[in-house]
Design a protein around this motif. Structure first.
Motif, PDB file in Angstrom:
ATOM      1  N   ASN A 194       0.894  -1.227  -0.087  1.00  0.00           N
ATOM      2  CA  ASN A 194       0.187   0.038   0.024  1.00  0.00           C
ATOM      3  C   ASN A 194       1.069   1.245  -0.060  1.00  0.00           C
ATOM      4  N   THR A 195       0.155   2.309  -0.060  1.00  0.00           N
ATOM      5  CA  THR A 195       0.850   3.699  -0.071  1.00  0.00           C
ATOM      6  C   THR A 195       1.877   3.870   1.060  1.00  0.00           C
ATOM      7  N   GLY A 196       1.647   3.142   2.168  1.00  0.00           N
ATOM      8  CA  GLY A 196       2.579   3.205   3.542  1.00  0.00           C
ATOM      9  C   GLY A 196       3.761   2.345   3.336  1.00  0.00           C
ATOM     10  N   LYS A 223       1.306   9.472 -20.349  1.00  0.00           N
ATOM     11  CA  LYS A 223       0.633   9.930 -19.129  1.00  0.00           C
ATOM     12  C   LYS A 223      -0.051   9.040 -18.359  1.00  0.00           C
ATOM     13  N   VAL A 224      -0.118   8.591 -17.277  1.00  0.00           N
ATOM     14  CA  VAL A 224      -1.158   7.924 -16.537  1.00  0.00           C
ATOM     15  C   VAL A 224      -2.131   9.300 -16.297  1.00  0.00           C
ATOM     16  N   VAL A 225      -3.415   8.786 -16.842  1.00  0.00           N
ATOM     17  CA  VAL A 225      -4.679   9.829 -16.500  1.00  0.00           C
ATOM     18  C   VAL A 225      -5.671   9.226 -15.733  1.00  0.00           C
ATOM     19  N   ALA A 226      -5.981   9.974 -14.618  1.00  0.00           N
ATOM     20  CA  ALA A 226      -6.951   9.491 -13.835  1.00  0.00           C
ATOM     21  C   ALA A 226      -8.339  10.164 -14.039  1.00  0.00           C
ATOM     22  N   ILE A 227      -9.206   9.620 -14.319  1.00  0.00           N
ATOM     23  CA  ILE A 227     -10.307  10.152 -15.019  1.00  0.00           C
ATOM     24  C   ILE A 227     -11.635   9.976 -14.018  1.00  0.00           C
ATOM     25  N   ASP A 228     -12.324  10.836 -13.889  1.00  0.00           N
ATOM     26  CA  ASP A 228     -13.634  10.515 -12.994  1.00  0.00           C
ATOM     27  C   ASP A 228     -14.402   9.924 -14.157  1.00  0.00           C
ATOM     28  N   PRO A 229     -15.060   8.740 -14.310  1.00  0.00           N
ATOM     29  CA  PRO A 229     -15.673   8.280 -15.097  1.00  0.00           C
ATOM     30  C   PRO A 229     -17.250   8.531 -15.417  1.00  0.00           C
ATOM     31  N   LEU A 230     -17.826   9.127 -14.489  1.00  0.00           N
ATOM     32  CA  LEU A 230     -19.128   9.845 -14.531  1.00  0.00           C
ATOM     33  C   LEU A 230     -19.145  10.975 -15.361  1.00  0.00           C
ATOM     34  N   GLY A 243      -4.491  -0.775  -2.159  1.00  0.00           N
ATOM     35  CA  GLY A 243      -3.726  -0.412  -1.488  1.00  0.00           C
ATOM     36  C   GLY A 243      -3.211   0.973  -2.042  1.00  0.00           C
ATOM     37  N   ASN A 244      -4.386   1.569  -2.412  1.00  0.00           N
ATOM     38  CA  ASN A 244      -4.464   2.870  -3.287  1.00  0.00           C
ATOM     39  C   ASN A 244      -3.259   3.232  -4.219  1.00  0.00           C
ATOM     40  N   LEU A 245      -2.678   2.182  -4.954  1.00  0.00           N
ATOM     41  CA  LEU A 245      -1.789   2.198  -6.007  1.00  0.00           C
ATOM     42  C   LEU A 245      -2.196   1.815  -7.185  1.00  0.00           C
ATOM     43  N   VAL A 246      -1.350   2.532  -8.104  1.00  0.00           N
ATOM     44  CA  VAL A 246      -1.617   2.226  -9.658  1.00  0.00           C
ATOM     45  C   VAL A 246      -0.346   1.847 -10.077  1.00  0.00           C
ATOM     46  N   PHE A 247      -0.203   0.493 -10.648  1.00  0.00           N
ATOM     47  CA  PHE A 247       1.057   0.004 -11.087  1.00  0.00           C
ATOM     48  C   PHE A 247       1.078   0.121 -12.843  1.00  0.00           C
ATOM     49  N   GLY A 248       2.435   0.259 -13.218  1.00  0.00           N
ATOM     50  CA  GLY A 248       2.618   0.215 -14.559  1.00  0.00           C
ATOM     51  C   GLY A 248       4.005   0.172 -14.850  1.00  0.00           C
ATOM     52  N   GLY A 249       4.518   0.169 -16.290  1.00  0.00           N
ATOM     53  CA  GLY A 249       5.741   0.197 -16.418  1.00  0.00           C
ATOM     54  C   GLY A 249       6.078   0.908 -18.026  1.00  0.00           C
ATOM     55  N   THR A 250       7.072   1.845 -18.058  1.00  0.00           N
ATOM     56  CA  THR A 250       7.292   2.664 -19.119  1.00  0.00           C
ATOM     57  C   THR A 250       7.927   2.039 -20.341  1.00  0.00           C
ATOM     58  N   ALA A 275       4.990   2.614  -9.298  1.00  0.00           N
ATOM     59  CA  ALA A 275       3.719   2.717  -8.371  1.00  0.00           C
ATOM     60  C   ALA A 275       3.176   4.010  -8.065  1.00  0.00           C
ATOM     61  N   LEU A 276       2.282   4.456  -8.296  1.00  0.00           N
ATOM     62  CA  LEU A 276       1.714   5.712  -8.161  1.00  0.00           C
ATOM     63  C   LEU A 276       0.677   5.948  -7.018  1.00  0.00           C
ATOM     64  N   ASP A 277       0.418   6.943  -6.406  1.00  0.00           N
ATOM     65  CA  ASP A 277      -0.656   7.192  -5.174  1.00  0.00           C
ATOM     66  C   ASP A 277      -1.707   7.188  -6.321  1.00  0.00           C
ATOM     67  N   ALA A 278      -2.843   6.322  -5.908  1.00  0.00           N
ATOM     68  CA  ALA A 278      -3.901   6.315  -6.937  1.00  0.00           C
ATOM     69  C   ALA A 278      -4.826   7.540  -6.610  1.00  0.00           C
ATOM     70  N   ARG A 279      -4.651   8.367  -5.607  1.00  0.00           N
ATOM     71  CA  ARG A 279      -5.511   9.644  -5.157  1.00  0.00           C
ATOM     72  C   ARG A 279      -4.865  10.782  -5.856  1.00  0.00           C
ATOM     73  N   THR A 280      -3.457  10.735  -5.923  1.00  0.00           N
ATOM     74  CA  THR A 280      -2.758  11.881  -6.377  1.00  0.00           C
ATOM     75  C   THR A 280      -2.000  11.752  -7.688  1.00  0.00           C
ATOM     76  N   GLY A 281      -1.426  10.680  -8.088  1.00  0.00           N
ATOM     77  CA  GLY A 281      -0.708  10.498  -9.267  1.00  0.00           C
ATOM     78  C   GLY A 281       0.847  10.599  -8.676  1.00  0.00           C
ATOM     79  N   GLU A 282       1.128  10.689  -7.381  1.00  0.00           N
ATOM     80  CA  GLU A 282       2.461  10.900  -6.995  1.00  0.00           C
ATOM     81  C   GLU A 282       3.111   9.610  -7.156  1.00  0.00           C
TER      82      GLU A 282
END
Lengths: 270, 571
Positions: free
Chosen positions: B58-60, B480-487, B510-517, B524-531
């Protein structure tokens, strides 16, 4: 049942190198090496040198005279992957992917000399004829022998033992008899039986699928895939290398011969 | 590290690392979210969220994530596979069509299956495979030579092999995607939209391998919606189904995206909307009958496939609870559709776009003139040839209620010519035997990609007076990883990376977004902020999407990088 690798007659180092060669054949792309021109090695001298090379590279599976055993009988003059000079060269040079036939680590010239020798022994051979009744042997296979519980022929049957499709082409009669009576005489590396003794919990018996210094993987007797860290084990027993029962205690002499005849009749591979 | 692993391991019963429960029934697949320790299908579940409910990582604590084991693919091809994990056993494909079963805790091989394709296969974009499906005790794989193969999951033994289609016809077909197992059927797509064939989506009986239905992605004479292709162009219209789909059990509907029409960059001979190209299809699972379709890009001339994975979710739109489909499309717009009816709700761009000024009430784009490919090449069109999104998986997190898209925001060039380009090195004449009326000619070498133009490589070109490089300065393109509000379609945050990606993303509890470039930086990004909270420099291209699973009670994350499958876990 288990039909395969012998640890009786080969030094450990040779077995290991063969095993590594087989692994190399399994995991690396096939070398589509082009054989050099018309063979200039089809001479008595070359054949003799080829015979010597054959003992080093081939006899372990194909027998000292090419009569077969673990590998195909080469004296029949019939080769599934082709009997032309170029085809024999390619088979020896590259092995046969997906089978136990590995690439041979030899120079091009040496491969040609082995081609020359193989051709010479295949000139007048005959296919072995099994004395038993293969139809009755199939009944033994399906019934009293319960062979299908562990072995498959093609897509049907068990998976604890080697697939027997084409076993009659790969193994000679003596080898088949021995495998039935003394299964542990020669067990393929992917079907070697082990028993792991966890520090807690019951022992697990099965066939070894993979192993490194830290862990061991097996298929247990219920066909489940299992993996253990060695640090959690009291012991790994390898003293009974085959899960297969000795069929000399199960079948009478005629039943054994019939079963051998049936197995020898299995010529089609997958 | 080792001690910790063994401590956790000691908790497992009798030291057993793998205690696999087979079969994987349809019920298990239907409730895949109830088995967060497993990864039972390509997108994780039928809603295609590619979301893991695991939160040990998780983020921690993600900063403590370390590589645990590797699987060496030993293949020069792009490694696009999504592995499956069933109770501690991982199944994955390796190019071209090999299958391995691994101990998910160590990566040690349990069995291997090797499939030999013919030397020549007709894949547009590499001899790739994206993964497997599992149902019962069987694994299913599509092959480059257009077969569906069933393997015994315990042994890797081939159980049957069904021919999907003659892979040599019409310039060639291939099957590169993962199948989708639903109820008693295996849904299989095909590739070949870059060739003058005719696309379809198939369903096969999971037990026997016999075909149950085939849906033609180009309407045939007598079928509804026939006549959206000028002349005989429908006969060579392409429209492949080369990725994976989704399934709604409540309506018994399979959703699947379709590819571009052929020839890709030249619509002169195929005037009309070219249905059902660049569309999402809603098909009845049992019969294969069309319930509805929605076309994202009518008469496409930019190779903007709609072969993205349909993401299924529910939410309130304009005060009404609705079953929805979220679709970040290759044409650069994020779409929200009603998945019960296919009705258009909204579309908003998530990358630079120049080609549409808006949409009518039915979601048909209002096209801006001047964005068509030209003989000389046009480099002012956005998104680029590979689109804003492509085949790589998106992810939806029910925790953040955000949709994550690893987007391509890039400058490319579009050209148009009248010829097609065969596979690399291929010199054979166009096979028109099965498509009477096809009159197109084989292309000279180096005159384009994918049928009548495209993003031309650098160098002399007979169709262009002033050859220019097809690729531009790096600062003109990025990912770019884009976080979209789907609604609402609103972008909540963006995480920019240096290059347009070819990998997908996975979100976790764990509020993470995983990927590879593209450079091989696993993140691993913070799913809430993109950090960005964690990274690992794997230093090879990523052409795959991550998964997460448990082995011995411990959470892992796996992703193919280069020709290696990397697996990470906490120390």
């Amino acid at each position: 049942m288990a039909f395969g690798n012998s640890n009786r007659i080969r030094p450990r180092s040779v077995r290991r190198s063969l095993s590594l060669a087989a692994c190399a054949a399994f995991f690396t792309p096939v070398l589509l090496t082009q054989p050099p021109g018309p063979s200039s090695f089809d001479t008595p001298e070359s054949r003799e040198q080829g015979r010597s090379l054959f003992q080093t590279h081939c006899a372990y599976c194909h027998g000292a005279r090419g009569e077969g055993g673990r590998g195909v009988d080469l004296t029949t003059g019939v080769y599934r992957h082709g009997g032309s000079d170029a085809e024999l060269y390619a088979t020896i040079r590259n092995g046969i992917p997906g089978t136990e036939m590995p690439t041979v680590r030899a120079t091009n010239d040496e491969v040609w000399k082995m081609v020359s020798f193989v051709k010479s022994i295949g000139a007048g051979g005959v296919v072995e004829s099994a004395p038993g009744d293969r139809v009755a042997g199939k009944a033994v296979y399906d019934g009293k022998g319960k062979c299908a519980a562990c072995h498959s022929i093609g897509a049907e049957g068990g998976i604890l033992g080697p697939n027997l499709a084409g076993v009659g082409r790969r193994r000679n009669l003596a080898y088949l008899r021995e495998s039935l009576v003394t299964p542990e005489a020669d067990v393929p590396v992917l079907y070697r039986a082990i028993q792991v003794m966890p520090k807690t919990g019951p022992p697990v018996r099965g066939i070894r699928l993979n192993e490194d210094d830290l862990s061991i993987q097996l298929r247990d007797s219920q066909n489940n895939l299992r993996s253990f860290f060695k640090e959690e084990l009291k012991e790994i027993r390898r003293d009974k290398p085959s899960l297969m029962p000795a069929y000399g205690d199960v079948l009478n002499a005629q039943e054994l011969e019939n079963l051998v005849a049936y197995l020898s009749s299995l010529r089609e591979t997958l | 590290m080792r001690r910790r692993v063994f401590c956790i391991f000691a908790l497992a019963a009798a030291g057993v690392v793998v205690a696999q429960r087979l079969p994987v029934t349809y019920e298990r697949l239907l409730h895949a979210d109830q088995e967060p320790g497993n990864w039972l299908m390509y997108s994780g579940g039928y809603n295609s969220w590619r979301y893991s409910r695991l939160d040990q990582i998780n983020t921690g604590n993600v900063k403590k994530l370390k590589a645990q084991w590797l699987f060496q693919g030993r293949s020069p091809e792009k490694f696009e596979t999504t592995p499956l994990v069933v109770d501690g056993v991982m199944y994955l494909t390796r190019p071209e069509n090999d299958v391995f079963a691994l101990d998910a805790a160590t990566g040690r091989v349990l069995w291997a299956y090797n499939y030999r394709n013919p030397v020549s296969t007709y894949n547009c974009c590499g001899k790739v495979n994206r993964g497997l499906a599992i149902l019962g005790n069987r694994l299913y794989m599509n092959t480059l030579d257009m077969h569906l193969i069933a393997l015994d999951a315990k042994s890797g033994r081939e159980l049957w092999k069904t021919a999907i289609y003659d892979y040599t016809l019409d310039g060639g077909y291939a099957a590169t995607g993962a199948p989708l197992a639903v109820k008693d059927k295996i849904i299989v797509g095909m590739a070949g939209g870059e060739h003058p064939g005719s696309g379809f989506l198939d369903a096969y009986d999971a037990v026997t391998g016999k075909r149950v239905w085939r849906f033609h992605t180009v309407p045939q004479p007598g079928e509804a919606n026939f006549g959206t292709w000028a002349g005989d162009s429908w006969k060579t219209g392409g429209v492949a189904t080369w990725n994976n789909g989704s399934y709604d059990p409540e309506t018994n509907t399979v959703f699947w995206g379709t590819s571009n029409p052929w020839p890709d960059y030249n619509a002169d001979a195929r005037k009309g909307d070219n249905l059902y190209s660049c569309s999402v299809l809603a098909l009845d699972l049992d019969t294969g009958k069309l319930k509805w379709f929605f076309q994202f890009t009518p008469q496409d001339t930019h190779d903007w496939d709609a072969t993205q994975i349909p993401v299924l979710l529910s939410g309130e739109v304009r005060g009404q609870k609705r079953n929805l489909m979220a679709w970040p499309a290759r044409n650069g717009f994020y779409y929200l559709l009603d998945r019960d009816t296919g009705k258009f709700i909204l579309a908003k761009s998530f990358v630079r776009q120049t080609w549409a000024k808006g949409f009518d009430d039915n979601g048909k784009p209002q096209v801006i003139a001047g964005n068509e490919p030209t003989v000389e090449g046009i480099d002012t069109v956005f998104p680029g040839v590979d689109g804003g999104a492509n085949w790589m998986s998106h992810s939806y997190s029910p925790l953040t209620r955000l949709l994550y898209v690893f987007a391509r925001d890039e400058r490319r060039v579009f050209t148009k010519n009248s010829v097609r380009h065969l596979n690399d090195g291929e010199v054979s004449e166009l096979n028109t035997a099965s498509r009477p009326g096809a009159t197109l000619q084989p292309a000279p070498a180096n005159t384009g990609i994918f049928g009548a133009g495209g993003n031309l490589p650098a160098g002399p070109n007979p169709n262009r007076a002033n050859p220019r490089p097809a690729r531009f300065a790096p600062e003109e393109s990025w990912g770019k990883v884009v976080a979209i509000d789907p609604l609402s379609g609103e972008t909540k945050w963006e995480h920019k990376v240096i290059s347009p990606p070819w990998g997908g993303v996975m979100s976790t509890a764990g509020n993470l977004v995983f990927g590879g470039t593209t450079e091989g930086m696993i993140f691993a990004l913070d799913a809430r902020t993109g950090e960005r909270l964690w990274h690992f420099s794997a230093n090879e291209r990523v052409y795959a999407s991550p998964i997460s699973f448990l082995a011995n009670g411990k959470q892992y994350v796996s992703l193919a990088v280069g020709d290696v499958l990397m697996t990470f876990g906490l120390e």
